[in-house]
Scaffold this motif. Structure first.
Motif, short mmCIF file in Angstrom:
data_model
loop_
_atom_site.label_atom_id
_atom_site.label_comp_id
_atom_site.label_asym_id
_atom_site.label_seq_id
_atom_site.Cartn_x
_atom_site.Cartn_y
_atom_site.Cartn_z
N VAL A 1 0.86 -1.18 0.00
CA VAL A 1 0.00 0.00 0.00
C VAL A 1 0.90 1.23 0.00
O VAL A 1 1.78 1.37 0.85
N THR A 2 0.67 2.12 -0.95
CA THR A 2 1.53 3.30 -1.10
C THR A 2 0.76 4.57 -0.76
O THR A 2 -0.45 4.55 -0.50
N VAL A 3 1.48 5.67 -0.82
CA VAL A 3 0.89 6.97 -0.51
C VAL A 3 -0.12 7.40 -1.58
O VAL A 3 -0.85 8.38 -1.39
N ALA A 4 -0.18 6.67 -2.67
CA ALA A 4 -1.11 7.00 -3.75
C ALA A 4 -2.57 6.85 -3.34
O ALA A 4 -3.46 7.30 -4.07
N ILE A 5 -2.84 6.22 -2.19
CA ILE A 5 -4.24 6.11 -1.73
C ILE A 5 -4.79 7.46 -1.30
O ILE A 5 -6.00 7.62 -1.16
N PHE A 6 -3.91 8.45 -1.07
CA PHE A 6 -4.34 9.79 -0.70
C PHE A 6 -4.27 10.72 -1.90
O PHE A 6 -3.50 10.49 -2.84
N ALA A 7 -5.07 11.77 -1.84
CA ALA A 7 -5.09 12.77 -2.90
C ALA A 7 -5.10 14.15 -2.26
O ALA A 7 -5.47 14.32 -1.09
N GLU A 8 -4.68 15.13 -3.03
CA GLU A 8 -4.66 16.51 -2.54
C GLU A 8 -6.08 16.95 -2.15
O GLU A 8 -7.03 16.75 -2.90
N GLY A 9 -6.19 17.51 -0.96
CA GLY A 9 -7.48 17.95 -0.45
C GLY A 9 -8.14 16.98 0.51
O GLY A 9 -9.13 17.35 1.16
N ASP A 10 -7.61 15.76 0.63
CA ASP A 10 -8.19 14.80 1.57
C ASP A 10 -7.98 15.27 3.01
O ASP A 10 -6.97 15.89 3.34
N ARG A 11 -8.97 14.94 3.85
CA ARG A 11 -8.81 15.16 5.29
C ARG A 11 -8.34 13.88 5.94
O ARG A 11 -8.85 12.80 5.63
N VAL A 12 -7.37 14.00 6.83
CA VAL A 12 -6.80 12.82 7.47
C VAL A 12 -6.70 13.06 8.98
O VAL A 12 -6.70 14.20 9.45
#
Length: 206
Positions: free
Chosen positions: A90-101
């Motif tokens: 699992v890589t950081v590609a699961i996130f996108a700009e603007g996501d809340r974490v």
């Protein structure tokens, strides 16, 4: 997949389209090998252990998934959709700009501290002859109830506790270098381990 394990690299800033500077934290997020998959849960690893420091039970556990090197840490994550296959990454590609974490880590340890540092008490008078500059003062009533009330703020161990920062915004994702740029600060020191999960709802940084 809605989360992974990372390492806090430090803080810097970037400039948005309007020219305003945005304070961000840089996280080395993943890649995280999938160690095991069960109903609704996935075990992810991060880092690598030396072979001579790897217990045989752990080595056998990761071998079932086809992972060659035992991870330094293993964390469990819940999965709402389709779970990744064991042995994949699992890589950081699961996130996108603007996501809340929401990011969870262990805060910096401060050791034993007094009430001024630990609870931000104002302290006593700074006048000549006074001996109670940083002391807590009276801690309980006398006759009734004749005990210290539970939860009284007093000197003690400060920091080194689990803390979750909610509603942080992803500013940038660098999939080539496995970097995640998050607006604001996160718990823990530099190189501290953190878990990053997607979160819905409002952000206090909006």
């Amino acid at each position: 997949m809605n989360g992974l394990i990372g390492r806090k690299l430090g803080m810097t800033r970037v400039f948005d389209a309007t020219g305003s500077h945005v304070p961000i934290t840089v996280i080395e997020a993943g890649p995280c090998p999938v160690v095991a998959v069960s109903e609704g849960r996935v075990e992810l690893g991060f880092g690598a252990k030396k072979a001579k420091r790897t217990p045989k039970a752990l080595a056998g556990h990761v071998k079932k998934a086809g992972v060659e090197t035992a991870p330094r840490v293993i964390r469990r994550f819940t999965v709402t959709g389709e779970a990744p296959a064991a042995g994949s990454a699992v890589t950081v590609a699961i996130f996108a700009e603007g996501d809340r974490v929401k990011i969870r880590g262990v805060t910096k340890g401060r050791g034993f501290q007094g009430v001024v540092h630990r609870h931000h008490f104002g302290g006593g008078p700074e006048t000549h002859g006074n001996t109670r500059h940083r002391k807590p003062g009276s801690i309980a009533p006398g006759t009734d109830p004749s005990r210290v009330i539970k939860g009284k703020r007093m000197p003690g161990h400060m920091g080194a506790r689990n803390f979750t920062e909610l509603g942080l915004r992803v500013v940038r994702v660098d999939a080539e270098r496995n970097l995640l740029f998050v607006r604001g600060s996160i718990p823990g020191p530099m190189n501290g381990l953190v878990t990053v999960r997607k979160q819905g709802g409002p952000s206090r940084h909006d």
